[in-house]
Write a protein that holds these residues in place. Structure first.
Motif, PDB file in Angstrom:
ATOM      1  N   THR A 196       1.090  -1.196   0.054  1.00 13.99           N
ATOM      2  CA  THR A 196       0.023  -0.004   0.121  1.00 13.99           C
ATOM      3  C   THR A 196       0.869   1.262  -0.133  1.00 13.99           C
ATOM      4  N   SER A 197       0.161   2.463  -0.263  1.00 13.12           N
ATOM      5  CA  SER A 197       0.840   3.713  -0.264  1.00 13.12           C
ATOM      6  C   SER A 197       1.294   4.071   1.010  1.00 13.12           C
ATOM      7  N   SER A 198       0.785   3.748   2.144  1.00 12.36           N
ATOM      8  CA  SER A 198       1.124   3.899   3.452  1.00 12.36           C
ATOM      9  C   SER A 198       2.266   3.012   3.950  1.00 12.36           C
ATOM     10  N   ASP A 199       2.627   2.066   3.274  1.00  7.43           N
ATOM     11  CA  ASP A 199       3.690   1.074   3.676  1.00  7.43           C
ATOM     12  C   ASP A 199       4.972   1.909   3.652  1.00  7.43           C
ATOM     13  N   ILE A 200       6.055   1.624   4.701  1.00  7.08           N
ATOM     14  CA  ILE A 200       7.476   1.899   4.221  1.00  7.08           C
ATOM     15  C   ILE A 200       8.169   0.852   3.744  1.00  7.08           C
ATOM     16  N   ILE A 201       8.743   1.174   2.681  1.00  4.56           N
ATOM     17  CA  ILE A 201       9.510   0.072   1.902  1.00  4.56           C
ATOM     18  C   ILE A 201      11.238   0.286   2.368  1.00  4.56           C
ATOM     19  N   ILE A 202      11.602  -1.008   2.967  1.00  2.00           N
ATOM     20  CA  ILE A 202      13.034  -0.994   3.254  1.00  2.00           C
ATOM     21  C   ILE A 202      13.627  -2.110   2.395  1.00  2.00           C
ATOM     22  N   THR A 203      14.542  -1.803   1.533  1.00  2.34           N
ATOM     23  CA  THR A 203      15.242  -2.619   0.532  1.00  2.34           C
ATOM     24  C   THR A 203      16.637  -2.860   0.704  1.00  2.34           C
ATOM     25  N   MET A 204      17.144  -4.258   0.740  1.00  6.27           N
ATOM     26  CA  MET A 204      18.432  -4.573   0.675  1.00  6.27           C
ATOM     27  C   MET A 204      18.695  -5.346  -0.510  1.00  6.27           C
ATOM     28  N   ILE A 205      19.754  -4.731  -1.548  1.00  9.08           N
ATOM     29  CA  ILE A 205      20.044  -5.347  -2.704  1.00  9.08           C
ATOM     30  C   ILE A 205      21.566  -5.952  -2.451  1.00  9.08           C
ATOM     31  N   ALA A 206      21.555  -7.231  -2.681  1.00  8.65           N
ATOM     32  CA  ALA A 206      22.782  -8.072  -2.479  1.00  8.65           C
ATOM     33  C   ALA A 206      22.772  -9.199  -2.849  1.00  8.65           C
ATOM     34  N   GLU A 263      16.819 -11.738  -8.503  1.00  2.13           N
ATOM     35  CA  GLU A 263      17.683 -10.901  -9.181  1.00  2.13           C
ATOM     36  C   GLU A 263      16.821 -10.194 -10.211  1.00  2.13           C
ATOM     37  N   LYS A 264      17.036  -8.540 -10.229  1.00  5.48           N
ATOM     38  CA  LYS A 264      16.209  -7.893 -11.095  1.00  5.48           C
ATOM     39  C   LYS A 264      17.025  -7.038 -12.099  1.00  5.48           C
ATOM     40  N   LYS A 265      16.669  -7.231 -13.382  1.00  3.38           N
ATOM     41  CA  LYS A 265      17.241  -6.292 -14.112  1.00  3.38           C
ATOM     42  C   LYS A 265      17.009  -5.018 -14.285  1.00  3.38           C
ATOM     43  N   ASP A 266      15.626  -4.522 -13.950  1.00  3.87           N
ATOM     44  CA  ASP A 266      14.875  -3.229 -13.790  1.00  3.87           C
ATOM     45  C   ASP A 266      15.293  -2.821 -12.260  1.00  3.87           C
ATOM     46  N   ILE A 267      16.557  -3.149 -11.754  1.00  6.76           N
ATOM     47  CA  ILE A 267      16.782  -2.872 -10.344  1.00  6.76           C
ATOM     48  C   ILE A 267      16.489  -1.398 -10.055  1.00  6.76           C
ATOM     49  N   TYR A 268      16.578  -0.467 -10.736  1.00  5.46           N
ATOM     50  CA  TYR A 268      16.296   0.888 -10.654  1.00  5.46           C
ATOM     51  C   TYR A 268      14.879   1.407 -10.126  1.00  5.46           C
ATOM     52  N   ASN A 269      14.082   0.591 -10.563  1.00  2.00           N
ATOM     53  CA  ASN A 269      12.429   0.819 -10.246  1.00  2.00           C
ATOM     54  C   ASN A 269      12.304   0.429  -8.766  1.00  2.00           C
ATOM     55  N   TYR A 270      13.055  -0.519  -8.368  1.00  2.00           N
ATOM     56  CA  TYR A 270      12.765  -0.890  -6.943  1.00  2.00           C
ATOM     57  C   TYR A 270      13.657  -0.003  -5.973  1.00  2.00           C
ATOM     58  N   ILE A 271      14.706   0.521  -6.363  1.00  2.00           N
ATOM     59  CA  ILE A 271      15.568   1.411  -5.692  1.00  2.00           C
ATOM     60  C   ILE A 271      14.607   2.703  -5.508  1.00  2.00           C
ATOM     61  N   ASN A 272      14.192   3.387  -6.438  1.00  2.00           N
ATOM     62  CA  ASN A 272      13.250   4.482  -6.611  1.00  2.00           C
ATOM     63  C   ASN A 272      11.897   4.267  -5.779  1.00  2.00           C
ATOM     64  N   VAL A 273      11.300   3.025  -5.593  1.00  2.00           N
ATOM     65  CA  VAL A 273      10.254   2.927  -4.932  1.00  2.00           C
ATOM     66  C   VAL A 273      10.410   2.801  -3.439  1.00  2.00           C
ATOM     67  N   CYS A 274      11.643   2.474  -3.044  1.00  2.00           N
ATOM     68  CA  CYS A 274      11.940   2.183  -1.548  1.00  2.00           C
ATOM     69  C   CYS A 274      12.000   3.425  -0.670  1.00  2.00           C
ATOM     70  N   ASP A 275      11.866   3.576   0.581  1.00  2.00           N
ATOM     71  CA  ASP A 275      11.905   4.575   1.398  1.00  2.00           C
ATOM     72  C   ASP A 275      13.195   4.597   2.183  1.00  2.00           C
ATOM     73  N   ILE A 276      13.754   3.420   2.275  1.00  2.00           N
ATOM     74  CA  ILE A 276      15.129   3.438   3.050  1.00  2.00           C
ATOM     75  C   ILE A 276      15.861   2.062   2.411  1.00  2.00           C
ATOM     76  N   SER A 277      17.150   2.145   2.358  1.00  2.00           N
ATOM     77  CA  SER A 277      17.974   1.283   1.841  1.00  2.00           C
ATOM     78  C   SER A 277      18.932   0.897   3.111  1.00  2.00           C
ATOM     79  N   VAL A 278      19.251  -0.607   2.927  1.00  2.00           N
ATOM     80  CA  VAL A 278      19.795  -1.155   4.001  1.00  2.00           C
ATOM     81  C   VAL A 278      20.799  -2.235   3.651  1.00  2.00           C
TER      82      VAL A 278
END
Length: 376
Positions: A196-206, A263-278
């Protein structure tokens, strides 16, 4: 006269080292350098990018085991191309080249590069560490120059051989053109992910391997999720630990909140959508996932190791490794304050665009190659 430079890499998979070589293949001055990318296996998510970047591509058709045919192809390629400089980034490439050169007499200059705190599986336990060190020392001795992407990397590898001058090492931070294609809006991607739009997304890419510390991340995630319902963790990457991580997620009962996307080729979409990176890791040279997160003005929580310190000491939130409680507290501070997320994110973006400027990055390698060739 053009200087013939060969980048000898393992594959076209999506990885930090592979992206950095791709930048060089695309942007080195073609009037001064003739570029060839020699690859063991032409498989991977960056294959089309390499094939379309306008340089010579040579595949050795390697599979999963040591193959005599690879030596045959490599020797034939070297005799035909007669490169001035060979740039090596991985242990298997070093082994293949050092054996092949016994059958190929030339004045080719070897330039090595260490991109992580381990060269060959030194993170897997005490049995692998002697082999890791042996291969690292072999790389140092046989290379004219060793390129590292952080001061932490220089300190680590120069300490392997204390009698060697640090002048053998050249620190060149990773570069980026900061041209990250966004093909999906955050709203559409959230809808696809059922977030949902109210959820905070925390993403780890590794990569899902033992060098990254997923146990600490999952323990921190549990602490966060016990207090904050509207939080989702996305794990982006693949590797040998995938089944182990999936089992732990199921064991903790957090499969609805912690999602492995692979693994995601369109990784930048997922960085763009997240709120916090870890980034929870046992060691790091120069993290491309941190670079890209900072470029998107995302605040980063990371373990205080290696090159993470150089990137984030003043602009991010660092925690000691193996400290899930402290990691959870840093994540919570960002979850609770949009203002803090925006403030840190903007500082991160300003720093990384200066530090990783593509023109400076490319010119640093051009100078290195020219200096090495002129000393030939």
């Amino acid at each position: 006269m053009q200087i013939k430079v060969v980048f000898f890499i393992d594959s076209f998979r999506i990885g930090g080292m592979h992206k950095q070589v791709l930048y060089l293949a695309k942007h080195l001055d073609r009037s001064k350098f003739h570029i060839t990318v020699c690859v063991q296996s032409d498989l991977g998510g960056l294959a089309s990018d390499f094939l379309n970047c306008g340089v010579n591509i040579v595949s050795l058709k390697w599979s999963k085991r040591l193959q005599l045919s690879v030596f045959k192809h490599l020797i034939a390629f070297l005799k035909k191309e007669r490169p001035d400089i060979l740039f090596i980034t991985a242990p298997q490439n070093l082994i293949y080249y050092q054996i092949a050169r016994l059958f190929y007499r030339s004045r080719t200059i070897q330039i090595g590069s260490f991109r992580a705190m381990n060269f060959w599986m030194g993170h897997l336990g005490i049995l692998y560490k002697p082999i890791d060190m042996l291969l690292s020392v072999w790389m140092i001795f046989t290379s004219r120059v060793i390129v590292v992407n952080s001061l932490a990397m220089e300190n680590r590898y120069s300490n392997y051989l204390l009698f060697l001058s640090k002048r053998k090492f050249r620190v060149i931070y990773n570069g980026s053109d900061f041209n990250f294609p966004i093909t999906k809006s955050p709203a559409i991607l959230r809808q696809e992910l059922k977030i949902t739009s109210s959820d905070i997304i925390i993403t780890m890419i590794a990569r899902l391997d033992p060098w990254k510390d997923f146990d600490t991340l999952l323990e921190a995630a549990i602490l966060v999720l016990n207090k904050h319902e509207h939080v989702k963790f996305l794990l982006i990457g693949d590797g040998e630990l995938r089944s182990y991580i999936e089992t732990k997620i199921l064991h903790y009962g957090i499969q609805e909140k912690v999602i492995i996307l692979g693994e995601k080729k369109d990784i930048y979409n997922y960085i763009n959508v997240c709120d916090i990176s870890v980034l929870s890791t046992n060691g790091e040279g120069f993290s491309n996932s941190i670079l890209e997160s900072m470029a998107f003005a995302k605040p980063v929580v990371a373990t205080k190791v290696g090159g993470n310190i150089e990137l984030l000491e003043e602009y991010g939130l660092l925690v000691p490794k193996k400290s899930p409680g402290q990691m959870a507290k840093k994540l919570e501070s960002l979850i609770l304050s949009e203002e803090l997320r925006l403030s840190i994110g903007l500082k991160c973006r300003n720093k990384i665009k200066q530090l990783c400027d593509l023109d400076n990055y490319t010119k640093s390698y051009e100078r290195l190659f020219a200096e090495s060739f002129n000393r030939k």
